[in-house]
Design an enzyme around this catalytic site. Sequence first.
Site, PDB file in Angstrom:
ATOM      1  CG  ASP A 137     -48.443  22.282 -37.396  1.00 66.08           C
ATOM      2  OD1 ASP A 137     -47.615  21.074 -36.959  1.00 66.08           O
ATOM      3  OD2 ASP A 137     -48.076  23.341 -37.086  1.00 66.08           O
ATOM      4  CG  HIS A 189     -54.741  27.019 -33.649  1.00 67.47           C
ATOM      5  ND1 HIS A 189     -54.575  27.940 -32.619  1.00 67.47           N
ATOM      6  CD2 HIS A 189     -54.437  25.641 -33.081  1.00 67.47           C
ATOM      7  CE1 HIS A 189     -54.034  27.390 -31.653  1.00 67.47           C
ATOM      8  NE2 HIS A 189     -54.211  26.071 -31.884  1.00 67.47           N
ATOM      9  N   GLY A 202     -52.132  25.262 -37.504  1.00 63.82           N
ATOM     10  CA  GLY A 202     -52.352  24.512 -36.214  1.00 63.82           C
ATOM     11  C   GLY A 202     -53.292  23.487 -36.376  1.00 63.82           C
ATOM     12  CG  ASP A 234     -56.496  23.530 -27.346  1.00 60.47           C
ATOM     13  OD1 ASP A 234     -57.428  22.884 -27.744  1.00 60.47           O
ATOM     14  OD2 ASP A 234     -55.417  23.889 -27.361  1.00 60.47           O
ATOM     15  CG  HIS A 290     -51.962  24.875 -28.520  1.00 61.49           C
ATOM     16  ND1 HIS A 290     -52.123  23.635 -28.426  1.00 61.49           N
ATOM     17  CD2 HIS A 290     -50.320  24.862 -28.516  1.00 61.49           C
ATOM     18  CE1 HIS A 290     -50.951  22.640 -28.576  1.00 61.49           C
ATOM     19  NE2 HIS A 290     -49.990  23.500 -28.615  1.00 61.49           N
ATOM     20  CE1 TYR A 314     -54.217  17.669 -31.416  1.00 55.99           C
ATOM     21  CE2 TYR A 314     -53.154  18.643 -29.611  1.00 55.99           C
ATOM     22  CZ  TYR A 314     -53.844  18.740 -31.007  1.00 55.99           C
ATOM     23  OH  TYR A 314     -54.572  19.984 -31.343  1.00 55.99           O
TER      24      TYR A 314
END
Length: 398
Positions: free
Chosen positions: A96, A138, A146, A174, A176, A307
């Site tokens: 990551d 993150h 992350g 987001d 996440h 992404y």
Amino acid sequence: MTSSGATVDPARVAVVWDESLLGYKLSESHPLHPVRLDLTMRLATTLGVLEGVEPLVPAPAPDEEVERIHVASYLDAVRRAPFEGDDPRHQLGTTDNPIFEGMHEASALVCGGSIAAAREIAEGRADRAVNIAGGLHHAMADHAWGFCVYNDCAVAISWLLDHGYDRICYIDTDVHHGDGVQAAFYDDDRVLTISVHQHPRTLWPGTGFASELGGGRASGTAVNLALPPGTRDAGWLRAFHAVVPGLLRAFRPQILVTQCGVDTHHEDPLAELSLSVDGHRAIYRSLRALAAEHSDGKWLALGGGGYGLYRAVPRSWTHLLATVLDRDIDPARPIPAGWTSYASEKTRRPLPTSMTEEAPTDFEPWGGFTEVEVDPFLLETRRAVYPLHGLDPQDTRD
């Protein structure tokens, strides 16, 4: 003039941008490849969204600003990593968070951009500001996490707390959980963090349950709205509007700071919500309206995850830039041929032809009952946090 009528002078909007923000030297296979920023700014430019806008060029945040959130030993580790190699203790050199040349400088520059955007609002030169390179929500105090090395969202919020603000609402859209920002202000009742994300039982980082509420006297200032995989635009918007406006009325923020990740998109390779580019546009319009109603129009918008580098991110964040500038784009607007030609040199994937996916974004407001799939999830959040703000979780007027 936009379809909704211009409400802010573009001169009162700060857009942070410089090509130096493309300095994350990541491999082409890394999801956070900065081509997404390049393509966004090129699309916004070719569509005229940024016409007459003088970008605010950021400078790297000095150590003392980054250390608002991160410990000094971690900054030292980030600086050393390109020369010393993997550092598992600080999560550097992982899949990551690969190590790259200039890691500290590139990450400090993103923080500097978000501080610069915050400063424009705090010092009265702007009512709104946007840094699409930001939103790295993150990163923790002593380690990367992350894809995020330094947490520019939290750094900017901390800066605002020292420059005239004592009621800040952070809204994270987001896919996440906004775990790093929540952790930074978990015990601080001056910051209301609201994260709307895919349910932690089904997605990394496994946090962001409705029961995470904040610590001590800050109980109730951490809000988590976790939604099931497959949630589409109408369900996401129904849940958001059933939870967020009531909390803003109760908290009375002086400014909204929003993390506008677009990895909720149905084509995103890393998660399983199913929003469209049209849904993202509706989210940004909702955030703009909430800022106008609850924070005197003060709105700092940051980027984040996303992404689908070619099909989703450039369109969605161009809509974000347009919304912040009150230059809303007709969703049916064709993608300019010049942008398509440039993007096609970088990918073999089919490219979009217009600024819409023709997805409906109408939704039925929550009526107080469990009628559709998202209702148990929004009700869980309301039951957990609403009473802590003097609100009735069952009363749709709250």
